[in-house]
Scaffold this active site. Structure first.
Site, PDB file in Angstrom:
ATOM      1  N   PHE A 152       1.657  14.100  52.986  1.00 45.64           N
ATOM      2  CA  PHE A 152       0.474  13.695  52.217  1.00 45.64           C
ATOM      3  C   PHE A 152       0.166  14.794  51.197  1.00 45.64           C
ATOM      4  O   PHE A 152      -0.993  15.063  50.884  1.00 45.64           O
ATOM      5  CB  PHE A 152      -0.760  13.543  53.116  1.00 45.64           C
ATOM      6  CG  PHE A 152      -0.689  12.454  54.162  1.00 45.64           C
ATOM      7  CD1 PHE A 152       0.288  11.471  54.145  1.00 45.64           C
ATOM      8  CD2 PHE A 152      -1.651  12.405  55.190  1.00 45.64           C
ATOM      9  CE1 PHE A 152       0.336  10.473  55.112  1.00 45.64           C
ATOM     10  CE2 PHE A 152      -1.616  11.408  56.156  1.00 45.64           C
ATOM     11  CZ  PHE A 152      -0.610  10.444  56.122  1.00 45.64           C
ATOM     12  N   SER A 153       1.196  15.465  50.691  1.00 44.76           N
ATOM     13  CA  SER A 153       0.907  16.717  49.988  1.00 44.76           C
ATOM     14  C   SER A 153       1.816  17.062  48.824  1.00 44.76           C
ATOM     15  O   SER A 153       1.541  18.055  48.143  1.00 44.76           O
ATOM     16  CB  SER A 153       0.954  17.867  51.001  1.00 44.76           C
ATOM     17  OG  SER A 153       2.130  17.798  51.781  1.00 44.76           O
ATOM     18  N   CYS A 154       2.882  16.303  48.574  1.00 44.34           N
ATOM     19  CA  CYS A 154       3.758  16.660  47.446  1.00 44.34           C
ATOM     20  C   CYS A 154       2.924  16.612  46.166  1.00 44.34           C
ATOM     21  O   CYS A 154       2.323  15.580  45.848  1.00 44.34           O
ATOM     22  CB  CYS A 154       4.941  15.709  47.355  1.00 44.34           C
ATOM     23  SG  CYS A 154       5.987  16.118  45.945  1.00 44.34           S
ATOM     24  N   ASN A 218       0.912  22.810  51.600  1.00 42.12           N
ATOM     25  CA  ASN A 218       1.996  22.580  50.664  1.00 42.12           C
ATOM     26  C   ASN A 218       1.711  23.473  49.444  1.00 42.12           C
ATOM     27  O   ASN A 218       0.739  24.231  49.433  1.00 42.12           O
ATOM     28  CB  ASN A 218       2.050  21.099  50.268  1.00 42.12           C
ATOM     29  CG  ASN A 218       3.426  20.684  49.771  1.00 42.12           C
ATOM     30  OD1 ASN A 218       4.039  21.375  48.954  1.00 42.12           O
ATOM     31  ND2 ASN A 218       3.925  19.557  50.245  1.00 42.12           N
ATOM     32  N   THR A 219       2.533  23.393  48.429  1.00 41.29           N
ATOM     33  CA  THR A 219       2.329  24.222  47.244  1.00 41.29           C
ATOM     34  C   THR A 219       1.051  23.805  46.498  1.00 41.29           C
ATOM     35  O   THR A 219       0.608  22.668  46.604  1.00 41.29           O
ATOM     36  CB  THR A 219       3.529  24.096  46.303  1.00 41.29           C
ATOM     37  OG1 THR A 219       3.805  22.710  46.118  1.00 41.29           O
ATOM     38  CG2 THR A 219       4.753  24.791  46.879  1.00 41.29           C
TER      39      THR A 219
HETATM   40  C1  FMN Z   1      11.604  23.937  45.915  1.00 41.45           C
HETATM   41  C2  FMN Z   1      10.612  23.459  46.918  1.00 41.45           C
HETATM   42  C3  FMN Z   1      10.707  22.176  47.443  1.00 41.45           C
HETATM   43  C4  FMN Z   1       9.781  21.706  48.371  1.00 41.45           C
HETATM   44  N1  FMN Z   1       9.921  20.441  48.883  1.00 41.45           N
HETATM   45  C5  FMN Z   1       9.041  19.994  49.827  1.00 41.45           C
HETATM   46  C6  FMN Z   1       9.211  18.719  50.433  1.00 41.45           C
HETATM   47  O1  FMN Z   1      10.158  17.963  50.146  1.00 41.45           O
HETATM   48  N2  FMN Z   1       8.283  18.326  51.362  1.00 41.45           N
HETATM   49  C7  FMN Z   1       7.232  19.118  51.733  1.00 41.45           C
HETATM   50  O2  FMN Z   1       6.429  18.733  52.585  1.00 41.45           O
HETATM   51  N3  FMN Z   1       7.063  20.357  51.185  1.00 41.45           N
HETATM   52  C8  FMN Z   1       7.944  20.802  50.252  1.00 41.45           C
HETATM   53  N4  FMN Z   1       7.798  22.071  49.725  1.00 41.45           N
HETATM   54  C9  FMN Z   1       6.653  22.915  50.157  1.00 41.45           C
HETATM   55  C10 FMN Z   1       7.031  23.914  51.258  1.00 41.45           C
HETATM   56  O3  FMN Z   1       7.449  23.263  52.429  1.00 41.45           O
HETATM   57  C11 FMN Z   1       5.827  24.839  51.605  1.00 41.45           C
HETATM   58  O4  FMN Z   1       4.771  24.027  52.081  1.00 41.45           O
HETATM   59  C12 FMN Z   1       5.325  25.649  50.408  1.00 41.45           C
HETATM   60  O5  FMN Z   1       6.411  26.129  49.632  1.00 41.45           O
HETATM   61  C13 FMN Z   1       4.458  26.830  50.844  1.00 41.45           C
HETATM   62  O6  FMN Z   1       5.164  27.702  51.681  1.00 41.45           O
HETATM   63  P1  FMN Z   1       5.794  29.120  51.163  1.00 41.45           P
HETATM   64  O7  FMN Z   1       4.667  29.927  50.607  1.00 41.45           O
HETATM   65  O8  FMN Z   1       6.437  29.728  52.391  1.00 41.45           O
HETATM   66  O9  FMN Z   1       6.800  28.760  50.106  1.00 41.45           O
HETATM   67  C14 FMN Z   1       8.722  22.550  48.792  1.00 41.45           C
HETATM   68  C15 FMN Z   1       8.634  23.855  48.274  1.00 41.45           C
HETATM   69  C16 FMN Z   1       9.563  24.317  47.353  1.00 41.45           C
HETATM   70  C17 FMN Z   1       9.436  25.732  46.824  1.00 41.45           C
END
Ligand code: FMN
Length: 376
Positions: A152-154, A218-219
């Site tokens: 629920f977060s992309c 998520n980001t």
């Molecule tokens: C390149 C990239 C692709 C990602 N793809 C997904 C995804 O498909 N589904 C998802 O729930 N989160 C996705 N994320 C989010 C990560 O799972 C994570 O929630 C986010 O990067 C924060 O964590 P971090 O600070 O350790 O990077 C993605 C992040 C990055 C950088």
């Protein structure tokens, strides 16, 4: 007293509280197998949908760095610069559910004691879409996954009924969670977007729908910087850019704030923390706020794609922390989980030189007591 790294989270046993989050580190069978060999207790697969997706031309993710000399945040590589964040506009897995299913089966057969969570995503605009969520959920659990994480977060979906647009709508959060729960025999986690004002509202909606845990963050929605020489965005296609997601060290305090809003509102529920974790010190903040597991993406991407050194550091950090605190009788994560959750209070509850001088931002009204219980 012996140290116990294992945790039980939403009824699932994990060898340790550390997982790889849904992202490039978990986009393939070979990556996930390497991650388990390296010591990660669990992985959440790259988000799986029903239909193939097509990513933008060129780079889908880059890293921003900064240096003490100029404090400039840029994707340009410079010697001596430190990691600031990751930035991405990558969509969900470009492989379909049919590609994933045999691989999920094989991964589970190879590592029956490690935890495999399938991240899934569909639309939510009508009954057919809700059935798509159920279809994905059934297929993944029939392939042997231990749990489901609902995306629920992309942050970069065009569709109004997908990704973070679901996470911004408490009605959709409830309805989709409930639909998946109808089909699921395994625990269901909801991964919420941090891009809302009061994330505990959406968390409550997911719990109403039957969620077993909330995952965040998520980001964060963001755009790349503009190069001062070329006046172009540091990532662009034909000069154009769209909103993408920020991860890594820059989001750690932001993500902790979101997590604290939820753990304070629901101290008895389960939470998995993500955002800016690269060693145990950062993971510890999430656990002290009440998280039972934590997940890692950016730091793992920069460490041989699946973070073999990151997991080593996390495990060594946990062991050292428990040893340091052995005299308190702590032997495992449950002994300190949530210990600092209640230390986040209103401004008016923080001590100041003279409490009588503070009126919570209100004028001092003659004849009335100061309204010290109102937050600022
Ligand atoms: C390149 C990239 C692709 C990602 N793809 C997904 C995804 O498909 N589904 C998802 O729930 N989160 C996705 N994320 C989010 C990560 O799972 C994570 O929630 C986010 O990067 C924060 O964590 P971090 O600070 O350790 O990077 C993605 C992040 C990055 C950088």
């Amino acid at each position: 007293m012996s140290i116990n790294r294992s945790v039980s989270f939403t009824g699932i046993r994990f060898d340790n509280p550390f997982l790889l989050s849904s992202a490039p580190p978990t986009e393939s069978e070979s990556n996930i197998l390497r991650a388990f060999e390296a010591g990660w207790a669990g992985v959440v697969t790259k988000t799986i949908g029903l239909h193939p997706v097509v990513n933008v031309v060129g780079a889908k993710a880059k890293f921003m760095r900064t240096s003490p000399e100029d404090a400039y945040v840029s994707m340009k590589k410079r010697p001596g610069a430190a990691l600031h964040s990751s930035w991405n506009w990558e969509l969900i897995s470009d492989k379909t559910i049919d590609w994933w299913l045999p691989r999920l089966r094989r991964i589970k057969e190879a590592f029956p004691d490690r935890v495999l969570i399938a991240s899934i995503m569909a639309g939510s605009g009508n009954d057919k879409e809700l059935k798509n969520w159920q279809h994905l959920a059934r297929d993944c659990q029939d392939a042997g996954v231990d749990g489901l994480e609902l995306n629920f977060s992309c942050p970069h979906m065009d569709r109004r009924d997908m990704g973070s647009n679901i996470g911004k709508d408490q009605g959709l959060c409830s309805v989709v969670t409930e639909a998946v729960k109808e089909a699921a025999r395994v625990p269901v986690w909801c991964k919420l977007t941090p891009a809302t004002a009061e994330i505990e509202v959406e968390a409550a909606a997911c719990f109403r729908g039957g969620a077993d845990a909330i995952v965040s963050s998520n980001t964060f929605p963001s755009i790349p910087l503009i190069d001062p020489e070329t006046l172009e965005f540091e990532i662009n296609v034909d000069g154009f850019v769209s909103s993408g997601g920020l991860g890594g060290p820059a989001i750690l305090p932001l993500s902790l704030a979101k997590m604290a809003q939820m753990t304070r509102a629901f101290p008895d529920r389960s939470f998995s923390g993500i955002g800016g974790i690269s060693d145990f010190n950062q993971a510890l903040s999430y656990i002290l706020l009440g998280c039972g597991t934590v997940q890692v993406c950016t730091a793992a991407m920069l460490d041989q794609a699946v973070g073999p050194n990151v997991i080593k550091r996390l495990l060594a950090g946990l062991d050292a922390f428990l040893e340091r605190n052995a005299q308190r009788g702590w032997t495992g994560v449950e002994d300190f989980r949530g210990l600092r959750r209640d230390r986040i209070v209103s401004q008016s509850d923080i001590r100041r030189p003279d409490a009588a001088d503070y009126h919570s931002g209100y004028e001092v009204a003659e004849g009335y007591a100061p309204q010290t219980s109102l937050s600022g």
